[in-house]
Each structure stands twice: as C-alpha cells, then as structure tokens.
Design a protein around this motif. Structure first.
Motif, PDB file in Angstrom:
ATOM      1  N   LYS A 251       0.830  -1.205   0.000  1.00 27.75           N
ATOM      2  CA  LYS A 251       0.000   0.000   0.000  1.00 27.75           C
ATOM      3  C   LYS A 251       0.864   1.254   0.000  1.00 27.75           C
ATOM      4  N   ARG A 252       1.911   1.270   0.805  1.00 27.84           N
ATOM      5  CA  ARG A 252       2.780   2.438   0.888  1.00 27.84           C
ATOM      6  C   ARG A 252       3.607   2.625  -0.375  1.00 27.84           C
ATOM      7  N   ALA A 253       3.881   1.537  -1.087  1.00 25.29           N
ATOM      8  CA  ALA A 253       4.705   1.607  -2.302  1.00 25.29           C
ATOM      9  C   ALA A 253       3.909   2.033  -3.529  1.00 25.29           C
ATOM     10  N   LEU A 254       2.573   2.038  -3.439  1.00 28.72           N
ATOM     11  CA  LEU A 254       1.748   2.329  -4.611  1.00 28.72           C
ATOM     12  C   LEU A 254       2.013   3.714  -5.193  1.00 28.72           C
ATOM     13  N   LYS A 255       2.486   4.653  -4.372  1.00 29.91           N
ATOM     14  CA  LYS A 255       2.755   6.003  -4.871  1.00 29.91           C
ATOM     15  C   LYS A 255       3.865   6.002  -5.924  1.00 29.91           C
ATOM     16  N   HIS A 256       4.659   4.935  -5.954  1.00 31.84           N
ATOM     17  CA  HIS A 256       5.738   4.843  -6.934  1.00 31.84           C
ATOM     18  C   HIS A 256       5.358   4.010  -8.159  1.00 31.84           C
ATOM     19  N   VAL A 257       4.197   3.372  -8.123  1.00 29.52           N
ATOM     20  CA  VAL A 257       3.748   2.545  -9.253  1.00 29.52           C
ATOM     21  C   VAL A 257       3.063   3.445 -10.260  1.00 29.52           C
ATOM     22  N   GLN A 258       3.607   3.496 -11.467  1.00 29.80           N
ATOM     23  CA  GLN A 258       3.122   4.455 -12.464  1.00 29.80           C
ATOM     24  C   GLN A 258       1.914   3.949 -13.253  1.00 29.80           C
ATOM     25  N   GLY A 259       1.818   2.641 -13.420  1.00 31.62           N
ATOM     26  CA  GLY A 259       0.721   2.093 -14.207  1.00 31.62           C
ATOM     27  C   GLY A 259      -0.493   1.758 -13.356  1.00 31.62           C
ATOM     28  N   SER A 260      -1.546   1.292 -14.009  1.00 37.49           N
ATOM     29  CA  SER A 260      -2.781   0.928 -13.301  1.00 37.49           C
ATOM     30  C   SER A 260      -2.771  -0.541 -12.883  1.00 37.49           C
ATOM     31  N   ARG A 261      -1.747  -1.271 -13.311  1.00 32.09           N
ATOM     32  CA  ARG A 261      -1.634  -2.701 -13.016  1.00 32.09           C
ATOM     33  C   ARG A 261      -0.158  -3.007 -12.774  1.00 32.09           C
ATOM     34  N   PHE A 262       0.135  -3.909 -11.840  1.00 29.16           N
ATOM     35  CA  PHE A 262       1.538  -4.184 -11.525  1.00 29.16           C
ATOM     36  C   PHE A 262       1.724  -5.617 -11.041  1.00 29.16           C
ATOM     37  N   PHE A 263       2.939  -6.105 -11.173  1.00 27.92           N
ATOM     38  CA  PHE A 263       3.326  -7.387 -10.597  1.00 27.92           C
ATOM     39  C   PHE A 263       3.778  -7.162  -9.156  1.00 27.92           C
ATOM     40  N   ALA A 264       3.750  -8.216  -8.368  1.00 23.01           N
ATOM     41  CA  ALA A 264       4.287  -8.146  -7.001  1.00 23.01           C
ATOM     42  C   ALA A 264       4.703  -9.546  -6.571  1.00 23.01           C
TER      43      ALA A 264
ATOM     44  N   GLY B 163       3.301 -16.514  -4.227  1.00 21.07           N
ATOM     45  CA  GLY B 163       3.678 -15.157  -4.581  1.00 21.07           C
ATOM     46  C   GLY B 163       3.427 -14.911  -6.058  1.00 21.07           C
ATOM     47  N   PHE B 164       4.269 -14.111  -6.692  1.00 16.63           N
ATOM     48  CA  PHE B 164       4.145 -13.790  -8.120  1.00 16.63           C
ATOM     49  C   PHE B 164       2.704 -13.395  -8.456  1.00 16.63           C
ATOM     50  N   PHE B 165       2.316 -12.258  -7.895  1.00 18.26           N
ATOM     51  CA  PHE B 165       0.965 -11.730  -8.046  1.00 18.26           C
ATOM     52  C   PHE B 165       0.877 -10.778  -9.238  1.00 18.26           C
ATOM     53  N   VAL B 166      -0.363 -10.577  -9.688  1.00 18.70           N
ATOM     54  CA  VAL B 166      -0.704  -9.433 -10.533  1.00 18.70           C
ATOM     55  C   VAL B 166      -1.835  -8.706  -9.827  1.00 18.70           C
ATOM     56  N   PHE B 167      -1.693  -7.403  -9.677  1.00 21.35           N
ATOM     57  CA  PHE B 167      -2.725  -6.587  -9.042  1.00 21.35           C
ATOM     58  C   PHE B 167      -3.120  -5.439  -9.961  1.00 21.35           C
ATOM     59  N   ASP B 168      -4.419  -5.188 -10.057  1.00 22.22           N
ATOM     60  CA  ASP B 168      -4.886  -3.895 -10.521  1.00 22.22           C
ATOM     61  C   ASP B 168      -4.821  -2.971  -9.310  1.00 22.22           C
ATOM     62  N   LYS B 169      -4.457  -1.728  -9.523  1.00 17.02           N
ATOM     63  CA  LYS B 169      -4.359  -0.801  -8.395  1.00 17.02           C
ATOM     64  C   LYS B 169      -5.679  -0.710  -7.625  1.00 17.02           C
ATOM     65  N   LYS B 170      -6.790  -0.906  -8.341  1.00 20.88           N
ATOM     66  CA  LYS B 170      -8.097  -0.809  -7.695  1.00 20.88           C
ATOM     67  C   LYS B 170      -8.282  -1.858  -6.603  1.00 20.88           C
ATOM     68  N   ALA B 171      -7.457  -2.912  -6.627  1.00 22.36           N
ATOM     69  CA  ALA B 171      -7.552  -3.935  -5.582  1.00 22.36           C
ATOM     70  C   ALA B 171      -7.260  -3.352  -4.208  1.00 22.36           C
ATOM     71  N   PHE B 172      -6.560  -2.206  -4.178  1.00 26.79           N
ATOM     72  CA  PHE B 172      -6.195  -1.588  -2.909  1.00 26.79           C
ATOM     73  C   PHE B 172      -7.029  -0.347  -2.599  1.00 26.79           C
TER      74      PHE B 172
END
Length: 260
Positions: free
Chosen positions: A117-130, A193-202
């Motif tokens: 959640k705290r790292a999302l400010k650095h994620v530029q796209g609307s979807r990311f791996f984690a 692990g090896f997730f894919v998240f849409d930012k909206k998940a948070f």
C-alpha cells in the motif's frame, strides 16, 4: 498488455528469523545464490519478460539493499579513486542490467499488505506485478499476465505445489517401486507469490503498518470474487531456512538453475 509495460513491486523488508545464520547482518533478499543476492535472481526472471522497473519495499536492514544498488556499477567494474578530489573513474564497466530501481522505505515493522500500500505512490501504471523477495521459480510471467487478463478480476495469485521436506516412497507388496528425493507435492496448492494486481484492488485499503496481505487483503478479494489463481506446476522454491539456501546453491552449482 505486455509485461514490458509494467512494474514489479518486491517485498524486501522481512526479518528472515528462520534464516538467522544469514540474516543477522543483512536482509533475506540479500542472501546469495551463486554469489548473487536472491533478489537479483528474482529481478532477472522478470526482466527476461521485459520488465525493467522495480519498486523495492525496504524495511529490516534496508540500507544493505540501498548500498548494493547505489554502488552496483562500481561493484561490477575496475575503478580508480582519487582520494583528494573524491573523483571515481570506472574502467571497462561490465554490461549492466537495464533496470530502473525505486528504493522506498516502507518501515522496519510494516507487514506485507502495508508495504505494498505504501509503495503504490511509486507505481506508475494501473496494473503491476508483485512478489516476495525470497523465492525463485521458472514461472512464465507473460502467461501469468495473460491469465490475469482472461480472469478479469482485480488480483491474481500464483498457486504452486510445494516441495516435500522428505523423500517420497512408492511401496507395493513390501518392495519400493519408486523413490523420489524431496519431490513436489501434488495434492495441494499454496500461495507462491508472483501476483498481478490492478491498483483498484487496494482501493479503500488503509496504509496501516499492521496490514497483512495474506489475511487482510487477499481473503476479502476472494470473498468478493475478485481473486484469480494462476496454477504453476513447474519449479518453485522459497528460501525460508538455511537448508533451503544450501539446496538452491547446490542447484545453481550444477549449472541447471531453472529460474534463469
């Protein structure tokens, strides 16, 4: 969407208490396999599929990871240091990985959900791996993303078969038919692990440092029908213990590390 257009958030802040032989003086993602931190191996896997921007969620002994990447080029090359001017000349710099690394301090005691959640400010796209900073796999990142897109949900988790700690024996009429040393278990799936998240998940998720991804984020997503599973039947191994660290180094030494 292609993996090359996405970023990967890596959880690097845990204390690795079950690997205290190595983590007394460094964070677990910096424990080495074949002379390179396991974190380097994880980034290499993503980069193979075109991912080049990584957000590292630092915590316990995060300064060790900062130092590693801030001095990455110098570590790989011959250098001349002028002690009077403090000038540094790098000679014959080795080929460098085309990576962009974001080093973000998410707190020493922050839990996994709070770190993302705290790292999302650095994620530029609307979807990311984690993923976690302590496990390697021969996972097909492109197939993982395609599965996420096909599922149409807010999040996808990679489900894996863990390796047994013990040898598996197939016995018939008092005789051993087959013996497999530490095989993968085939009767259950676990979070690999090896997730894919849409930012909206948070959306609506607090940045409480006590927020745990595995109990406070993923179960509610599953309850809402917003969590998919990508079943990976290939190689996967976490590095929770000293024994597992030795096993991964033995695989590397044999020259057949499947995750690379």
């Amino acid at each position: 969407m292609s993996p090359a257009g996405m970023e990967a958030v890596i959880l690097c802040g845990g204390q690795g208490t079950r690997l205290r032989e190595e983590t007394e003086f460094k964070p677990k993602p910096m424990v080495e396999i074949g002379g390179k931190p396991i974190l380097w191996h994880i980034l290499r896997r993503y980069h193979r599929f075109g991912v080049r921007r990584f957000v590292l969620c630092l915590g316990y002994k995060g300064e060790v990871i900062r130092d590693y990447f801030l001095n990455y080029r110098v570590r790989q090359s011959d250098v001349t240091v002028n002690l009077r001017s403090h000038a540094i000349t790098v000679h014959d710099a080795a080929a460098e990985e085309d990576w962009e690394i974001v080093l973000t301090d998410t707190g020493d005691d922050t839990m996994t959900g709070g770190r993302i959640k705290r790292a999302l400010k650095h994620v530029q796209g609307s979807r990311f791996f984690a993923t976690y900073g302590d496990g390697v796999a021969d996972i097909d990142i492109a197939a993982l993303l395609a599965s996420h897109e096909k599922g149409g949900r807010l999040a996808t988790v990679t489900a894996v078969h863990p390796s047994s700690r013990y040898g598996e024996i197939d016995v018939a009429h008092g005789a051993v038919k087959t013996f497999s040393e530490k095989p993968q278990v085939n009767d259950g799936w676990i979070n690999g692990g090896f997730f894919v998240f849409d930012k909206k998940a948070f959306d609506g998720v607090s940045d409480d440092p006590g927020l745990v991804l595995e109990t406070d984020v993923l179960p509610p997503l599953a309850a809402r029908g917003q969590l998919s599973a990508f079943q990976h039947g290939g190689f996967w191994q976490c590095m929770d213990t000293y024994r597992e660290m030795l096993a991964l180094n033995q695989i590397w030494a044999r020259g057949n590390a499947p995750w690379l």
